[in-house]
Write an enzyme that holds these catalytic residues in place. Structure first.
Site, PDB file in Angstrom:
ATOM      1  N   VAL A 112      53.786  42.922  29.374  1.00  0.00           N
ATOM      2  CA  VAL A 112      53.872  43.454  30.741  1.00  0.00           C
ATOM      3  C   VAL A 112      52.428  43.671  31.175  1.00  0.00           C
ATOM      4  O   VAL A 112      51.735  44.540  30.645  1.00  0.00           O
ATOM      5  CB  VAL A 112      54.669  44.770  30.795  1.00  0.00           C
ATOM      6  CG1 VAL A 112      54.436  45.455  32.139  1.00  0.00           C
ATOM      7  CG2 VAL A 112      56.150  44.501  30.595  1.00  0.00           C
ATOM      8  N   PRO A 113      51.939  42.846  32.131  1.00  0.00           N
ATOM      9  CA  PRO A 113      50.492  42.808  32.378  1.00  0.00           C
ATOM     10  C   PRO A 113      50.014  43.954  33.256  1.00  0.00           C
ATOM     11  O   PRO A 113      49.612  43.755  34.403  1.00  0.00           O
ATOM     12  CB  PRO A 113      50.303  41.457  33.068  1.00  0.00           C
ATOM     13  CG  PRO A 113      51.598  41.221  33.775  1.00  0.00           C
ATOM     14  CD  PRO A 113      52.670  41.873  32.949  1.00  0.00           C
ATOM     15  N   CYS A 114      50.015  45.160  32.700  1.00  0.00           N
ATOM     16  CA  CYS A 114      49.532  46.305  33.468  1.00  0.00           C
ATOM     17  C   CYS A 114      48.041  46.166  33.753  1.00  0.00           C
ATOM     18  O   CYS A 114      47.523  46.817  34.656  1.00  0.00           O
ATOM     19  CB  CYS A 114      49.848  47.612  32.755  1.00  0.00           C
ATOM     20  SG  CYS A 114      49.217  47.696  31.086  1.00  0.00           S
ATOM     21  N   HIS A 115      47.360  45.287  32.982  1.00  0.00           N
ATOM     22  CA  HIS A 115      45.934  45.081  33.242  1.00  0.00           C
ATOM     23  C   HIS A 115      45.700  44.371  34.584  1.00  0.00           C
ATOM     24  O   HIS A 115      44.579  44.339  35.072  1.00  0.00           O
ATOM     25  CB  HIS A 115      45.300  44.274  32.092  1.00  0.00           C
ATOM     26  CG  HIS A 115      45.933  42.932  31.874  1.00  0.00           C
ATOM     27  ND1 HIS A 115      47.063  42.766  31.093  1.00  0.00           N
ATOM     28  CD2 HIS A 115      45.618  41.698  32.339  1.00  0.00           C
ATOM     29  CE1 HIS A 115      47.391  41.480  31.090  1.00  0.00           C
ATOM     30  NE2 HIS A 115      46.548  40.813  31.836  1.00  0.00           N
ATOM     31  N   ARG A 116      46.754  43.807  35.159  1.00  0.00           N
ATOM     32  CA  ARG A 116      46.595  43.110  36.449  1.00  0.00           C
ATOM     33  C   ARG A 116      46.820  44.047  37.635  1.00  0.00           C
ATOM     34  O   ARG A 116      46.927  43.594  38.771  1.00  0.00           O
ATOM     35  CB  ARG A 116      47.560  41.928  36.537  1.00  0.00           C
ATOM     36  CG  ARG A 116      47.223  40.828  35.530  1.00  0.00           C
ATOM     37  CD  ARG A 116      48.185  39.674  35.576  1.00  0.00           C
ATOM     38  NE  ARG A 116      48.071  38.874  34.360  1.00  0.00           N
ATOM     39  CZ  ARG A 116      49.055  38.148  33.827  1.00  0.00           C
ATOM     40  NH1 ARG A 116      50.239  38.107  34.440  1.00  0.00           N
ATOM     41  NH2 ARG A 116      48.873  37.479  32.720  1.00  0.00           N
TER      42      ARG A 116
END
Lengths: 215, 268
Positions: B166-170
């Site tokens: 889950v790309p929370c870095h985006r």
């Protein structure tokens, strides 16, 4: 089966909380049933694990009163027997029947029953191996009846419930199975009264001997 | 054994003695399959070695912590038994690798039991942000129909149990700064985004000069700066905008792909 009734009640109340206790209570038993039906440890492990998973999934779809009424002993045996049957069918499609694998459990000794002499440990291990191999030569329906009734220790009524057959049929199948096992074990080339002084030292013919004795 | 032994010890007793113990792993295997226990194994990621926990329902936890700390935080947060494994199941490892390399068709099952519907809505929305692009917290809030919940979106992303997948870095701050990152802080966030091909330095430079959106003076469409449409606009047609209100006043309409939201949190 008093503990099973208590466990079924706990499963009905909170499936996720009680299921690990079911796994702990039943893993050895279901593995034994699968191993004695299939003769292969890896297959037995897969079947026993799958049986527990199927049981869990089935219970997630049951209303709690139905879970509480489950007779866990026969019910889980029935799931295991069915999965073992499917596994054997898939095998039979690929391999000719009666491909017996050695089923010696290295290092496992049955608990002493107090009647046997200590120096018969090797004999008992030999008995186990030969008996396990002989079980695998029984017709599947007879084998399942003998395994549930006498290896697992279900009552005749519970065995009938697990296998979905009348009690009379179970009794007849168990009787026939035991008779065949006795006949096979007595017909072994190594059987017969040994000379007394060699009783515990005579070299024995190992596993394959039993196969040669089969029809 | 002899025939006489058979008589001495009945066949029934010998059959009973065929009972045996299951392999040690069988019970745990069943519990893992039904999702009442988990296994974990290492996985190579753009941030170095991480560990991934999973069960029969899906991936449940990802962290770069060392095993002891990984297990402790897993038990504290998830509460299930966990045991180390040599490797992830092949199919799962392949699906995660494809995901991390930007293939959004790769299906990675996630086990998000025990989390709130709001958290799951935030994480599901983050999954829609393409690799190499970023969106502000306010964008997630607007997209899930909770435009005022910008701060709660940040909290939910900080609690993301499966970072990278889950790309929370985006998800970045509305002022264009990269913001916090649960898997190692802003530097780690910069590194993951860099590995995805995003020029974070340029992004931060533009943001610090007040640019929040990029428009095209030929199409009169305005986008989030990292939207693939914005990145196609050539230099001399590229117009930096400070707010959607200003863009609208100049006759720009919001991009239908990145659906830009204003800093205040309201959808444009």
């Amino acid at each position: 089966m008093e503990p099973d009734v208590a466990l079924a009640t706990q499963l009905a109340r909170d499936l996720d909380a009680a299921f690990p206790r079911l796994v702990e209570a039943q893993a050895d038993r279901l593995y034994t049933i699968a191993l004695r039906l299939l003769g292969d440890r890896r297959d037995a492990e897969e079947v026993a694990q799958d049986a527990l998973v199927r049981a869990y999934r089935a219970m997630t779809g049951y209303p709690p009163p139905r879970i509480a009424e489950l007779r866990l002993g026969p019910w889980l045996a029935s799931i295991t027997v069915n999965l073992a049957r499917n596994k054997r069918r898939r095998h039979d499609d690929r391999n000719p029947p009666l491909a017996l694998e050695p089923i010696v459990e290295a290092g496992f000794d049955p608990p002493s029953d107090g009647r046997s002499r200590p120096d018969t440990t090797a004999d008992r291990r030999e008995t186990k191996r030969e008996l396990a191999a002989a079980l695998l030569t029984l017709p599947p329906a007879v084998r399942a009846a003998v395994v549930l009734r006498h290896v697992d220790g279900l009552s005749v009524a519970e065995t009938a419930e697990a296998l979905g057959r009348p009690e009379g049929t179970i009794k007849a199948q168990v009787h026939r199975g035991l008779a065949r096992l006795r006949a096979q074990l007595e017909a072994r080339p190594s059987a017969g009264p040994p000379s007394p002084e060699l009783a515990s030292h005579a070299p024995r013919r190992r596993g394959p001997a039993i196969l040669e004795a089969l029809p | 054994m002899t025939t006489t032994d058979l008589i001495d010890r009945p066949l029934e007793a010998d059959l009973r003695a065929l009972r045996t113990s299951a392999p040690a792993d069988l019970g745990l295997g069943a519990l893992v399959d039904v999702g009442l226990a988990d296994r974990y194994a290492p996985l190579a990621t753009p941030l170095g070695r991480a560990f991934v926990a999973w069960n029969g329902r899906g991936v449940s936890w990802i962290s770069a912590a060392e095993p002891a700390e990984f297990e402790a935080s897993f038990r504290a947060r998830v509460g299930r038994p966990i045991r180390a494994a040599d490797a992830l199941p092949d199919r799962l490892a392949r699906a995660i690798e494809r995901r991390l390399s930007g293939d959004r068709r790769a299906r990675v099952p996630l086990d998000l039991r025990g989390h709130t519907p709001f958290e799951i809505a935030v994480w599901t929305k983050a999954l829609e942000i393409p690799r190499g692009e970023v969106r502000p917290y306010a964008w997630i809030a607007a997209e899930i129909g909770r435009p005022r919940a910008v701060r709660a979106v940040g909290t939910a992303l900080a609690h993301n149990p499966v970072p990278l997948v889950v790309p929370c870095h985006r998800v970045v701050r509305s002022d264009g700064k990269l913001g916090q990152y649960s898997m190692g802080g802003p530097d780690a966030k910069r590194r993951v985004l860099g590995a995805e091909g995003l020029d974070t330095a340029a992004l931060e430079r533009e943001a610090s000069s007040g640019i929040r959106f990029i428009g095209s003076d030929t199409t009169h469409i305005v986008c989030h700066p990292t939207c693939r449409d914005a990145r196609r606009v050539t230099g001399r047609h590229r117009v930096g905008v400070g707010s959607l209100e200003a863009a609208a006043a100049a006759g720009y309409r919001p991009c239908r792909h990145c659906r830009p939201v204003s800093v205040s949190g309201r959808a444009a």
